[in-house]
Design a protein around this motif. Structure first.
Motif, PDB file in Angstrom:
ATOM      1  N   TYR A 166       0.480  -1.479   0.268  1.00 16.49           N
ATOM      2  CA  TYR A 166      -0.048  -0.066   0.474  1.00 16.49           C
ATOM      3  C   TYR A 166       1.059   1.145   0.277  1.00 16.49           C
ATOM      4  O   TYR A 166       1.656   1.363   1.027  1.00 16.49           O
ATOM      5  N   GLN A 193      -2.934   3.596  -3.093  1.00 17.57           N
ATOM      6  CA  GLN A 193      -3.154   3.249  -3.880  1.00 17.57           C
ATOM      7  C   GLN A 193      -2.146   2.373  -3.890  1.00 17.57           C
ATOM      8  O   GLN A 193      -1.603   1.784  -2.932  1.00 17.57           O
ATOM      9  N   TYR A 194      -2.964   0.544  -4.064  1.00 21.15           N
ATOM     10  CA  TYR A 194      -2.519  -0.016  -3.826  1.00 21.15           C
ATOM     11  C   TYR A 194      -2.003  -1.094  -4.639  1.00 21.15           C
ATOM     12  O   TYR A 194      -1.659  -0.153  -6.216  1.00 21.15           O
ATOM     13  N   ASN A 199      -4.603   2.416 -10.142  1.00 26.05           N
ATOM     14  CA  ASN A 199      -5.982   2.272  -9.830  1.00 26.05           C
ATOM     15  C   ASN A 199      -6.507   1.108  -9.742  1.00 26.05           C
ATOM     16  O   ASN A 199      -7.233   0.411 -10.515  1.00 26.05           O
ATOM     17  N   ILE A 200      -5.423  -0.063  -8.837  1.00 27.77           N
ATOM     18  CA  ILE A 200      -5.986  -1.334  -8.510  1.00 27.77           C
ATOM     19  C   ILE A 200      -6.826  -1.566  -7.473  1.00 27.77           C
ATOM     20  O   ILE A 200      -5.852  -1.080  -6.121  1.00 27.77           O
ATOM     21  N   ASP A 201      -7.594  -2.094  -7.268  1.00 31.41           N
ATOM     22  CA  ASP A 201      -8.485  -2.023  -6.136  1.00 31.41           C
ATOM     23  C   ASP A 201      -8.022  -3.185  -5.324  1.00 31.41           C
ATOM     24  O   ASP A 201      -6.657  -4.029  -5.627  1.00 31.41           O
ATOM     25  N   GLU A 202      -8.236  -3.293  -3.864  1.00 29.12           N
ATOM     26  CA  GLU A 202      -7.454  -4.696  -2.886  1.00 29.12           C
ATOM     27  C   GLU A 202      -7.497  -5.537  -3.171  1.00 29.12           C
ATOM     28  O   GLU A 202      -6.793  -6.562  -3.153  1.00 29.12           O
ATOM     29  N   LYS A 203      -9.034  -6.483  -3.383  1.00 29.05           N
ATOM     30  CA  LYS A 203      -9.075  -7.143  -3.777  1.00 29.05           C
ATOM     31  C   LYS A 203      -8.593  -7.656  -5.370  1.00 29.05           C
ATOM     32  O   LYS A 203      -8.272  -9.226  -4.940  1.00 29.05           O
ATOM     33  N   THR A 204      -8.403  -6.958  -6.336  1.00 31.08           N
ATOM     34  CA  THR A 204      -7.930  -7.536  -6.701  1.00 31.08           C
ATOM     35  C   THR A 204      -6.231  -7.456  -6.893  1.00 31.08           C
ATOM     36  O   THR A 204      -5.384  -8.904  -7.832  1.00 31.08           O
ATOM     37  N   THR A 205      -5.284  -7.107  -6.298  1.00 29.28           N
ATOM     38  CA  THR A 205      -4.329  -7.207  -6.135  1.00 29.28           C
ATOM     39  C   THR A 205      -4.142  -7.803  -5.467  1.00 29.28           C
ATOM     40  O   THR A 205      -2.858  -8.825  -5.039  1.00 29.28           O
TER      41      THR A 205
END
Length: 127
Positions: A52, A58-59, A111-117
Motif C-alpha cells: 500500500y 493506492q495498492y 488504480n488497482i483495488d485491494e481485492k484484485t491485488t
C-alpha cells in the motif's frame, strides 16, 4: 446401510463443492503486448507481494521473475509500448515501458483495488 450411503453421498458432494471453490479462486496471470502476444505467465514469477503506497493512497503489486533476465528482455524489446497485465481475462493494468529495466523485481501500481491485488498475489504465490 442407507445412512452410510447418504453420508458418503453428502460428503462426496461437499468435497466436489469445496474443490470447485478452490479451483475457481486460482487463475492465470499474464503479461501481454498490445497485439495480445503473451510475454509472461504465472509460472514465470517467483513471488508477488501486496503493498500500500501511502503517498498515492493506492495498492501496488511487487513482482519477482524467476529468471533475472526476463524483465530486461521484455522491457528492452517493448520500449515505448504499453504492456497489459491480466488476471484471467480481466485487464489489471497497462503500463507504458519507457526504458529497459534490469533485475528481477518490479512494481505495478495505479488504480488497482485491494481485492484484485490480493487475487493476483495469491495466484502467483500459490502456483
Amino acid at each position: 446401510m442407507n445412512k452410510i450411503i447418504n453420508y458418503l453421498f453428502v460428503g462426496g458432494a461437499m468435497l466436489l463443492i469445496l474443490t470447485g471453490c478452490m479451483t475457481s479462486e486460482s487463475g492465470e496471470v499474464t503479461i501481454q503486448n498490445a497485439d495480445g502476444e503473451v510475454l509472461a505467465t504465472t509460472s514465470d514469477f517467483a513471488k508477488a507481494g501486496l503493498e500500500y503506497q501511502k503517498q498515492t493512497e493506492q495498492y501496488a503489486i511487487a513482482l519477482t521473475f524467476k529468471d533475472e533476465n526476463m524483465l530486461e528482455e521484455i522491457t528492452k524489446s517493448h520500449i515505448g509500448e504499453e504492456t497489459n497485465f491480466y488476471l484471467n481475462d480481466e485487464l489489471i493494468s497497462s503500463p507504458r515501458i519507457n526504458m529497459a529495466i534490469t533485475g528481477a523485481d518490479f512494481i505495478i501500481a495505479g488504480n488497482i483495488d485491494e481485492k484484485t491485488t490480493e487475487q493476483l498475489v495469491d495466484t502467483i504465490n500459490n502456483q
